[in-house]
Design a protein around this motif. Structure first.
Motif, PDB file in Angstrom:
ATOM      1  N   UNK A  62      39.309  83.259 -44.869  1.00 51.17           N
ATOM      2  CA  UNK A  62      40.827  82.384 -44.999  1.00 51.17           C
ATOM      3  C   UNK A  62      40.524  81.237 -44.366  1.00 51.17           C
ATOM      4  N   UNK A  63      41.325  79.918 -44.675  1.00 49.13           N
ATOM      5  CA  UNK A  63      41.314  78.845 -44.078  1.00 49.13           C
ATOM      6  C   UNK A  63      41.880  78.861 -42.596  1.00 49.13           C
ATOM      7  N   UNK A  64      41.095  78.007 -41.753  1.00 47.34           N
ATOM      8  CA  UNK A  64      41.443  78.192 -40.333  1.00 47.34           C
ATOM      9  C   UNK A  64      41.618  76.687 -39.783  1.00 47.34           C
ATOM     10  N   UNK A  65      41.321  76.416 -38.560  1.00 47.67           N
ATOM     11  CA  UNK A  65      41.346  75.036 -37.834  1.00 47.67           C
ATOM     12  C   UNK A  65      40.899  74.071 -38.526  1.00 47.67           C
ATOM     13  N   UNK A  66      39.445  74.120 -38.987  1.00 49.51           N
ATOM     14  CA  UNK A  66      38.804  72.779 -39.700  1.00 49.51           C
ATOM     15  C   UNK A  66      39.536  72.537 -40.698  1.00 49.51           C
ATOM     16  N   UNK A 102      44.968  79.942 -40.397  1.00 44.97           N
ATOM     17  CA  UNK A 102      44.774  81.084 -39.196  1.00 44.97           C
ATOM     18  C   UNK A 102      44.572  80.253 -37.920  1.00 44.97           C
ATOM     19  N   UNK A 103      44.704  80.969 -36.845  1.00 44.39           N
ATOM     20  CA  UNK A 103      44.353  80.339 -35.685  1.00 44.39           C
ATOM     21  C   UNK A 103      43.343  81.315 -34.755  1.00 44.39           C
ATOM     22  N   UNK A 104      42.966  82.240 -35.472  1.00 44.96           N
ATOM     23  CA  UNK A 104      42.186  83.444 -34.969  1.00 44.96           C
ATOM     24  C   UNK A 104      40.665  82.852 -35.035  1.00 44.96           C
ATOM     25  N   UNK A 105      39.948  83.000 -33.854  1.00 45.76           N
ATOM     26  CA  UNK A 105      38.628  82.711 -33.677  1.00 45.76           C
ATOM     27  C   UNK A 105      37.565  83.856 -34.103  1.00 45.76           C
ATOM     28  N   UNK A 106      38.270  85.099 -34.575  1.00 46.39           N
ATOM     29  CA  UNK A 106      37.432  86.130 -35.081  1.00 46.39           C
ATOM     30  C   UNK A 106      37.713  86.435 -36.564  1.00 46.39           C
ATOM     31  N   UNK A 107      37.629  85.492 -37.322  1.00 47.02           N
ATOM     32  CA  UNK A 107      37.979  85.872 -38.741  1.00 47.02           C
ATOM     33  C   UNK A 107      36.878  86.690 -39.358  1.00 47.02           C
ATOM     34  N   UNK A 108      37.093  87.333 -40.387  1.00 52.41           N
ATOM     35  CA  UNK A 108      36.266  88.325 -40.872  1.00 52.41           C
ATOM     36  C   UNK A 108      36.314  87.838 -42.568  1.00 52.41           C
ATOM     37  N   UNK A 109      35.095  88.045 -43.254  1.00 51.55           N
ATOM     38  CA  UNK A 109      34.973  87.755 -44.611  1.00 51.55           C
ATOM     39  C   UNK A 109      35.836  88.726 -45.435  1.00 51.55           C
ATOM     40  N   UNK A 110      36.294  88.492 -46.593  1.00 53.16           N
ATOM     41  CA  UNK A 110      36.971  89.275 -47.453  1.00 53.16           C
ATOM     42  C   UNK A 110      38.331  89.786 -46.983  1.00 53.16           C
ATOM     43  N   UNK A 111      38.999  89.132 -45.621  1.00 48.74           N
ATOM     44  CA  UNK A 111      39.918  89.919 -44.958  1.00 48.74           C
ATOM     45  C   UNK A 111      41.303  88.898 -45.487  1.00 48.74           C
ATOM     46  N   UNK A 112      42.264  89.911 -46.310  1.00 49.78           N
ATOM     47  CA  UNK A 112      43.456  89.614 -46.879  1.00 49.78           C
ATOM     48  C   UNK A 112      44.637  89.601 -45.661  1.00 49.78           C
ATOM     49  N   UNK A 113      45.256  88.465 -45.480  1.00 52.35           N
ATOM     50  CA  UNK A 113      46.435  88.603 -44.632  1.00 52.35           C
ATOM     51  C   UNK A 113      47.701  88.522 -45.409  1.00 52.35           C
ATOM     52  N   UNK A 114      48.383  89.688 -44.905  1.00 50.31           N
ATOM     53  CA  UNK A 114      49.876  89.582 -45.660  1.00 50.31           C
ATOM     54  C   UNK A 114      51.050  89.559 -44.481  1.00 50.31           C
ATOM     55  N   UNK A 115      51.902  88.610 -44.797  1.00 51.93           N
ATOM     56  CA  UNK A 115      52.797  88.276 -43.761  1.00 51.93           C
ATOM     57  C   UNK A 115      54.196  88.737 -44.182  1.00 51.93           C
ATOM     58  N   UNK A 116      54.889  89.581 -43.701  1.00 49.34           N
ATOM     59  CA  UNK A 116      56.218  90.104 -44.300  1.00 49.34           C
ATOM     60  C   UNK A 116      57.220  89.377 -43.432  1.00 49.34           C
ATOM     61  N   UNK A 117      58.489  89.249 -44.239  1.00 51.95           N
ATOM     62  CA  UNK A 117      59.644  88.508 -43.605  1.00 51.95           C
ATOM     63  C   UNK A 117      60.942  89.504 -43.486  1.00 51.95           C
ATOM     64  N   UNK A 118      60.643  90.684 -44.050  1.00 54.64           N
ATOM     65  CA  UNK A 118      61.910  91.731 -43.798  1.00 54.64           C
ATOM     66  C   UNK A 118      61.165  93.056 -43.873  1.00 54.64           C
ATOM     67  N   UNK A 119      62.004  94.237 -43.329  1.00 52.12           N
ATOM     68  CA  UNK A 119      61.606  95.300 -43.056  1.00 52.12           C
ATOM     69  C   UNK A 119      61.131  96.121 -44.599  1.00 52.12           C
TER      70      UNK A 119
END
Length: 665
Positions: A87-91, A54-71
């Motif tokens: 989740x893993x970030x810049x470092x 992630x490139x976000x600077x405002x990460x949250x603990x226990x935040x699951x991110x799901x990226x969809x590729x179709x509708x």
């Protein structure tokens, strides 16, 4: 009346599931569009294509991110942090790039040993600052190993040459911190330096490692990537390098970049997000990693696009990265032996598998020498030919290239390098190779059949030689006009076989013109043999007429009749007056005909427009032509003089473009 939404793309969704929250992001935009050598690293395609960090600077603990590729939500990636973590970030991304470099230094073994000090050195951190980083690097390693990724119909695998159509649950890597007391006997030697209190055993997960040692990767300079302080700039650079392949120009929807980096896709703030990408574009331009860029707003920011421009030096750098890395890896495969460390998963089994699969495509000096022995002796004097041969072995395999070399020797061509490139890319030797393989198969089946096949092959060669000699004789007896007409017909036939007419095809035809013309003559031998018979009959009549006139054995009327016959028969076989004029224009005044013209038509893209200009201006000062092409890519308009030509060029996307060239009086 139903209210029309401003932009029909789902926003990020946050679902409260108790201790975890899931953020869903759609990555499609109605379907997604499309010591240098020592620091080169292979980065798995999935890591470039997908936002695993992630490139976000405002990460949250226990935040699951799901990226969809179709509708339909049937294809997605889900990033799952360990309980109570982020989740893993810049470092983590920087640490992972450093680990890829270390893995390369450790001969690409899947399992290797390192230390935090070695990781910090690879990251470019000065030794004086090591102490403040130890704790952070340890946490980053744990986060990399404990974060799990769920790929559903989305994970690319080079092994199957496509997307794995099932759900895959994996992490990026596994780690094991080992102290001196915990070390196995075979690991004791890792602590010979008494300052080392702990070593880290790293295993890259199989799906990612498999792509790295095969062809599911791109090559980047790790020092360059780690020198980029802005993670958005790094992600943008890796992404556009993948998207463009070797093109000098690409256009990408802004929303596409936003979702794949990824950045905030809030429609109300999308203008700000585009400014963030633009800042990274400026950094890339300053670092000379792109030639230029532009932002096209269109009707609103959400529909905006980014244009990126590159030059030949970018392609040369990208190609040098690939070949330097490939040569290094090929040498490892050739010299690979067991590591001597008794580990169940030390990478050797993977190396052996890849070696077995690719041994025919590893260009060694012995293979190069064997190819050169087959080719005509003058091939050794061509300094650029070895590179063509090695590239050919990589792409087509050693055994295939040996047969192509045999074919080239049989053809007795003058320009060996150019002919080899075309023979490989256009498959000119396919018939010869098929015949060779067929003969070899039949020989293996029956020794008696071997003699019969060899006899038949000799007969075929004799017939071919006879036809070639006949064709050469016919060609020698042709007039200049007939040869010019034959050249036009052979060129048309050649372009028909290629399926496309462009600068490369024209250069290839010029390089092997004599051979192509004679091949065309052999192909149409029956037709030209009949025409030659007419010429011979005509010559006989002329000879008889002259003899009878000399001896005064016929009257003037008979001689006139013979002359009439001569004229009638010659007219039958020569081009008509209009065609003759065309031939003379092509032969004597090609430059003037080609370079005095006006073309107005719609081009598919800027690259096609530029390619047409390169074709038309072939033969002019190449440096000046390249300047015009680069300028045109930025301004889309050019008017000026080049040598004896006045040039007006104007590109209009999806509209009629103009190429106007006139000879100066």
């Amino acid at each position: 009346m139903k209210k029309v939404k401003k932009f029909d793309i789902p926003m990020n969704q946050v679902i409260d599931t108790g201790p975890s929250e899931i953020v869903e992001k759609f990555l499609d935009v109605s379907e997604i569009e499309n010591e240098k050598n020592h620091s080169l690293v292979r980065i798995d395609i999935n890591m470039i294509e997908y936002p695993l960090f992630t490139k976000s600077t405002s990460k949250k603990k226990n935040q699951i991110i799901r990226y969809f590729f179709n509708r339909s939500k049937e294809a997605y990636i889900q990033v799952n942090p360990t309980s109570g973590d982020y989740i893993p970030g810049e470092l983590e991304e920087r640490v992972f790039i450093a680990l890829l470099k270390i893995m390369r230094d450790k001969r690409y073994n899947n399992t290797f040993y390192t230390t935090i000090s070695e990781i910090l050195t690879s990251m470019g951190i000065v030794q004086e600052s090591f102490k403040g980083f130890y704790g952070r690097i340890s946490k980053a390693l744990i986060r990399l190993s404990q974060t799990s990724y769920t790929f559903k119909n989305s994970l690319y695998s080079n092994k199957i040459k496509g997307i794995i159509e099932e759900q895959i649950n994996t992490n990026i890597m596994n780690i094991h911190m080992i102290s001196m007391k915990q070390a196995h006997e075979s690991e004791k030697e890792l602590f010979t330096d008494r300052r080392i209190k702990e070593v880290i055993k790293v295993s890259i997960s199989e799906h990612f490692y498999d792509n790295i040692i095969r062809k599911g990767y791109l090559v980047y300079d790790s020092q360059l990537l780690l020198s980029m302080d802005n993670p958005i700039t790094r992600a943008l650079y890796m992404l556009i390098n993948k998207l463009r392949f070797n093109r000098m120009y690409i256009k990408v929807l802004s929303i596409n970049l936003i979702k794949r980096i990824p950045l905030s896709e809030n429609i109300q703030k999308i203008g700000r997000t585009i400014k963030v990408i633009e800042k990274s574009c400026q950094e890339l331009k300053k670092m000379k990693l792109i030639e230029d860029y532009s932002v096209i707003k269109n009707s609103k920011w959400v529909e905006s696009e980014f244009e990126f421009y590159f030059n030949e030096s970018h392609n040369e750098l990208k190609q040098s990265y690939f070949y330097d890395d490939k040569n290094h890896f090929d040498n490892l495969l050739i010299t690979h032996t067991d590591s001597g460390v008794d580990l169940p998963n030390d990478g050797n089994k993977h190396f052996e598998a890849v070696k077995a699969e690719t041994v025919d495509r590893i260009p060694t000096n012995d293979k190069l020498e064997e190819i050169l022995k087959i080719l005509p002796s003058k091939a050794r004097d061509l300094k650029t030919l070895p590179k063509v041969i090695k590239d050919g072995i990589r792409q087509y395999g050693f055994e295939h290239l040996k047969l192509v070399a045999e074919y080239i020797k049989v053809q007795k061509v003058s320009n060996i390098r150019s002919y080899m490139i075309q023979a490989l890319s256009k498959g000119w030797a396919e018939d010869y190779i098929s015949q060779k393989k067929k003969s070899t198969t039949e020989v293996g089946k029956n020794e008696n059949l071997k003699l019969i096949n060899l006899d038949e092959e000799v007969k075929e060669v004799l017939i071919d030689d006879k036809d070639i000699l006949k064709a050469e004789k016919i060609y020698k007896n042709m007039s200049i006009e007939q040869k010019a007409e034959l050249e036009i017909l052979a060129y048309k036939d050649y372009i028909k076989l290629c399926g496309i007419e462009g600068k490369i095809q024209k250069m290839a035809f010029s390089a092997a013109k004599d051979k192509i013309i004679k091949d065309y003559l052999v192909k149409n031998l029956e037709k030209y043999t009949a025409q030659e018979a007419k010429i011979i009959d005509t010559i006989d009549i002329i000879s008889v007429s002259e003899e009878l006139t000399t001896k005064k054995q016929i009257n003037t009327i008979e001689v006139a009749n013979k002359e009439n016959i001569k004229k009638n028969e010659i007219v039958d076989i020569l081009p008509n007056p209009i065609e003759k004029d065309k031939i003379k224009i092509i032969e004597n005044n090609t430059t003037e005909v080609v370079k005095s013209e006006e073309i107005r038509k719609i081009y598919k893209n800027m690259s096609m427009f530029q390619l047409e200009i390169l074709d038309i201006l072939e033969g002019e000062n190449i440096k000046e032509v390249n300047k015009i092409i680069r300028l045109l890519g930025i301004t889309k308009f050019f008017e000026g003089e080049l040598g004896n030509l006045h040039i007006v060029l104007e590109y209009n996307e999806n509209e009629e473009s103009l190429i106007k060239i006139k000879n100066l009086k």
